[in-house]
Design an enzyme around this catalytic site. Structure first.
Site, short mmCIF file in Angstrom:
data_model
loop_
_atom_site.label_atom_id
_atom_site.label_comp_id
_atom_site.label_asym_id
_atom_site.label_seq_id
_atom_site.Cartn_x
_atom_site.Cartn_y
_atom_site.Cartn_z
N SER A 185 1.59 -3.81 2.43
CA SER A 185 2.23 -2.60 2.94
C SER A 185 3.33 -2.98 3.93
CB SER A 185 1.19 -1.67 3.57
OG SER A 185 1.67 -0.34 3.59
N LYS A 227 -2.65 4.35 -2.95
CA LYS A 227 -2.72 4.17 -1.50
C LYS A 227 -4.07 4.65 -1.01
CE LYS A 227 -0.50 2.54 2.01
NZ LYS A 227 -0.07 1.15 2.03
#
Length: 588
Positions: free
Chosen positions: A390, A196
């Site tokens: 996401s 991430k």
């Protein structure tokens, strides 16, 4: 004195009445202007016409366009974007139109489209060419993206003094860590997912190894797909094309011809003369894409009297809590659109077109819930556009079928939270100190004027972990795979469409029209249906108010420094837990 108040009151009422009258006249003027200019006169298509596609028209992937947002308030000029679906429909229509003899592709060098949209448009042109009709492309110079689109043409012509940019793909990131250090601002980062990377610009001075690994794989898979597509169209081995890029071998137009990347050099006049030869006429009559859309697509829709409908809902932009707009997906307003499609009995299936890097995790959860309820009642097909990453993937997970382009950027299944502690910077740079009175130790948690305590950090980490576990659980349920398997391909890692299909995050390649076809098949209405766009708006006046309240920053999107400032500013205003992606590579 009484006379004064009478005169004052009369003047005030007159001023108020004049203001109201001016307001409603302005509303009426804009209303008439927008909708009269948006309704073009009928275009007559010549018997030997050539459809001309320049790419100079502003193109919107989102067909849910508020017409008032197309008006320049200073000049009252209508700058109407062309809906991407209308372009695809027009090219398909031209394939069977006997009056359209071919396509003249003259793409602008500044034409900016995502890799995924270029792929979808290129596929439409490939399908058109299968009819036996010609496609001639001319440009003074070709950027990589424009050349990828043009490579499908029967004949490619370039200005003798022009250039073909051929060098490969790159993704560049700005890092603000040292800037924040100079300002003595400390980022407080909590995340779940080693890949991430959305927070790295604030915590690192360069890419982490994990981020570099995922970016390299993503770019390479997209580049390999481009090489394969051009290689097939031009009859050049992909290995050779890659070698040309590495060696910067395409130095000028003559070399481009020698390497068979273009067919000939010439000027615009030469290209037009060549097209005349193709149609066997001394007169070249072209029809612009906008004209053809109006003349061909709209009447076709009017003739379709079917009561079966497939709804298209556009999920375009960042995901936020509450009400959204044309550039943002609001949890409340978007959920209302899904509910509207669910309750309309004439709507037999729904296609959700997703172009989103994600955003608020809570907002994504709300939309996921509405998507799940909709999927229980009707077929739901997700068409991923440029990116569905996401939170964009979060809301896609419940779909019956997920389609993507090889160049779609997706995945990034991870969660993060970020706060900024400016306590030292304010004191040391500006002499500003803060003090606080509170009833409990963490009453001011998240304050930008102090660091997080260890218990507070653990508290937020638990929240992040909970959201992540919920996220991968939803994906596992939607994709019918185990949570452990999802976790192994999640961890915030970004994938190209090529890899998404390979690892099971998507079902196959396809664009918006393919998604509509699958939706019709799933609903059992392939013989007769029409598409509708779910807007959620309640008439022209509400559209005007939306336009008046909208703010566009499109003019500064390419300014990297301002983009960095906006990123920090936006982070301070966002929900504390985010499921988002920021780095979106563009092929140029």
């Amino acid at each position: 004195m009484n006379q004064f108040f009478k005169t004052f009151t009369a003047c005030l009422l007159a001023l108020l009445a004049s203001g109201l009258l001016l307001f409603f006249l302005s509303v009426g003027l804009i209303n008439v202007l927008a909708f009269s200019l948006l309704s073009e006169e009928e275009t007559i298509i010549p018997e030997k016409a050539v459809l001309k596609i320049t790419g100079q028209e502003p193109i919107s992937d989102n067909a849910d366009i508020n017409p008032f947002l197309s008006i320049n308030p200073s000049s009252l000029e209508v700058i109407r974007p062309v809906a991407f679906l209308d372009i695809l429909n027009a090219i398909e229509r031209a394939k069977y139109d006997d009056q359209i003899k071919g396509i003249y592709l003259e793409p602008a060098l500044t034409m900016r489209m995502s890799i995924a949209n270029l792929e979808e448009l290129r596929n439409a042109l490939t399908d058109f060419k299968s009819s036996g009709k010609f496609i001639v492309s001319y440009a003074d110079s070709y950027s990589q993206g424009v050349y990828y689109l043009a490579s499908v043409a029967s004949t490619i012509i370039m200005n003798p003094e022009g250039a073909l940019d051929w060098r490969g793909l790159a993704s560049q990131t700005l890092f603000y860590k040292e800037t924040l250090e100079k300002l003595e601002i400390k980022p407080e980062v909590i995340r779940h997912g080693k890949y991430k990377s959305a927070i790295e610009p604030f915590t690192e001075s360069q890419m982490s190894e994990a981020n570099r690994e995922q970016t390299e794989q993503m770019l390479q898979s997209i580049w390999n797909n481009i090489l394969a597509g051009i290689g097939e169209a031009r009859g050049i081995a992909p290995e050779l094309l890659n070698k040309y890029a590495s060696e910067l071998a395409v130095k000028n137009s003559e070399k481009a011809v020698e390497l068979k990347m273009i067919d000939r050099t010439g000027y615009r006049h030469d290209a037009e003369e060549f097209i005349k030869q193709q149609i066997g006429d001394t007169l070249l009559q072209t029809v612009s894409l906008s004209e053809y859309i109006i003349s061909a697509v709209q009447p076709l829709q009017m003739q379709n009297k079917s009561t079966n409908r497939i709804a298209i809902v556009y999920a375009d932009g960042e995901i936020i809590d509450g009400k959204g707009n044309a550039q943002m997906i609001g949890s409340t307003s978007f959920s209302n659109k899904l509910r509207q499609a669910s309750e309309d009995e004439s709507i037999k299936a729904v296609v959700v077109r997703v172009n989103s890097p994600g955003g608020s995790a809570l907002a994504a959860e709300s939309i996921w819930h509405e998507m799940s309820l909709l999927q229980q009642k009707k077929p739901v097909i997700v068409s991923m556009g440029s990116y569905a990453a996401s939170g964009g993937y979060y809301i896609s997970a419940p779909a019956d079928v997920i389609l993507c382009s090889p160049g779609t950027i997706t995945g990034s299944i991870g969660v993060f939270g970020i706060l900024f502690n400016a306590q030292d910077g304010l004191h040391n740079k500006l002499g500003i100190q803060t003090d606080v009175v509170k009833t409990n130790p963490s009453a001011d948690i998240g304050s930008p004027f102090r660091p997080l305590s260890d218990p507070e950090r653990q508290y937020i980490q638990q929240s992040i972990d909970q959201v992540y576990n919920t996220f991968i659980g939803h994906v596992a349920e939607g994709r019918n795979i185990s949570v452990a398997e999802v976790d192994s391909i999640a961890q915030g890692r970004v994938w190209s469409g090529v890899d998404a299909v390979r690892i099971g995050l998507a079902d196959g390649y396809g664009g918006l029209k393919d998604a509509i076809a699958i939706a019709a098949d799933r609903a059992g209405i392939t013989e007769s249906f029409k598409t509708v766009t779910v807007t959620g708006r309640q008439g022209r006046f509400s559209q005007l108010l939306e336009a008046l309240g909208g703010v566009s920053v499109s003019g500064i999107n390419n300014d990297l420094m301002i983009a960095g400032y906006l990123r920090i500013k936006n982070l301070s205003e966002k929900a504390p837990v985010q499921a988002a992606l920021w780095a979106i590579p563009i092929i140029e």
